[in-house]
Design an enzyme around this catalytic site. Structure first.
Site, PDB file in Angstrom:
ATOM      1  N   CYS A 134       0.815  -1.219   0.000  1.00  0.00           N
ATOM      2  CA  CYS A 134       0.000   0.000   0.000  1.00  0.00           C
ATOM      3  C   CYS A 134       0.854   1.278   0.000  1.00  0.00           C
ATOM      4  CB  CYS A 134      -0.980  -0.030   1.173  1.00  0.00           C
ATOM      5  SG  CYS A 134      -2.387   1.088   0.982  1.00  0.00           S
ATOM      6  N   ARG A 140     -12.735   6.227  -1.708  1.00  0.00           N
ATOM      7  CA  ARG A 140     -11.800   5.158  -1.402  1.00  0.00           C
ATOM      8  C   ARG A 140     -12.190   3.872  -2.123  1.00  0.00           C
ATOM      9  NH1 ARG A 140      -8.392   6.756   2.395  1.00  0.00           N
ATOM     10  NH2 ARG A 140      -7.481   4.662   2.570  1.00  0.00           N
ATOM     11  N   HIS A 171      -3.579  -5.772   1.816  1.00  0.00           N
ATOM     12  CA  HIS A 171      -3.461  -5.933   3.265  1.00  0.00           C
ATOM     13  C   HIS A 171      -4.026  -7.298   3.637  1.00  0.00           C
ATOM     14  CE1 HIS A 171      -2.343  -1.768   4.046  1.00  0.00           C
ATOM     15  NE2 HIS A 171      -3.327  -1.365   3.265  1.00  0.00           N
TER      16      HIS A 171
END
Length: 239
Positions: free
Chosen positions: A94, A128, A191
């Site tokens: 990320c 997002r 993640h």
């Protein structure tokens, strides 16, 4: 045999349990009776102090990335680029992935200059991209995980992605690319943490590190029944 792991910016870049990737690597290495040492490095310039076999950079938000800029600007960027070009195994998640590119442009138009080690850039957006997702690598490994990022990453100059999105958004939600892959460097938005959910991918990194150092990449298989069961449950529920 012995492998040395450098955990870069461990206090600033550690979102969503990304340090679990380090724990996974350590355990899968030690289960094979291979010595493993992990070094926590607060500056990329400390990469010059040892000959590391694996470098890990976790995720962070815009604020944490901005705190790292001073270290990069004072020479840290060059040390990261050196590790990439010499073929050290490097995994970046990320925000750590974004740091490998040229720059990050926020949704307000502010630009943060990054390492420029790889030919890509990231632009922030208000919306997002978040949720469980999956992608497939060139080795046909199906990687599952969780993404949560407002940055849209665009690869340039023929740079290859880590994989093709099966479900979710990936780099930018448009071209179905996920992450980046160059030599032995792997960047991703995954993640989860990534490696405990995807033990085959973890073993691929370990094998590449062993081949770099010892010229051999043979790994004894481990009992991954629990990991496989967890993957099956996640896939059934979310993917």
């Amino acid at each position: 045999m012995k492998l040395k792991i450098a955990h870069l910016y461990p206090d600033l870049l550690n979102l969503y349990g990304d340090s679990g990737n380090i724990l996974c690597l350590e355990q899968r290495i030690k289960h094979r009776k291979i010595d493993c040492l992990t070094y926590r490095l607060d500056s990329a310039k400390l990469l010059d102090k040892n000959d590391y076999d694996i470098v890990f950079i976790g995720g962070g938000q815009d604020f944490e990335q901005s705190l790292i800029m001073k270290d990069l600007a004072s020479g840290g960027d060059g040390f990261i680029s050196r590790e990439i070009e010499k073929g050290t195994v490097l995994l970046a998640i990320c925000g750590g992935f974004q740091l490998l590119g040229k720059y990050y442009k926020t949704s307000k138009g502010e630009i943060m200059e990054f390492t420029g080690a790889l030919d890509f850039y990231t632009e922030g957006a208000e919306k997002r991209m978040i949720g469980n997702y999956a992608f497939k690598t060139a080795e046909k490994m199906k990687i599952i995980g969780f993404e949560n990022h407002s940055g849209r990453t665009y690869l340039c100059g023929g740079l290859k992605p880590l994989g093709k999105v099966i479900k979710g958004c990936g780099n930018n939600g448009k071209d179905k690319t996920e992450g980046v892959r160059y030599k032995n460097t792997f960047g991703t938005y995954c993640h989860g943490p990534l490696l405990p959910k995807n033990p085959d991918f973890a073993d691929m990194l370990i094998a590449k590190a062993l081949k770099n150092k010892y010229g051999t990449a043979q790994l004894e298989p481990l009992n991954d029944e629990i990991e496989k069961l967890a993957r099956a449950q996640v896939t059934a529920l979310y993917l």
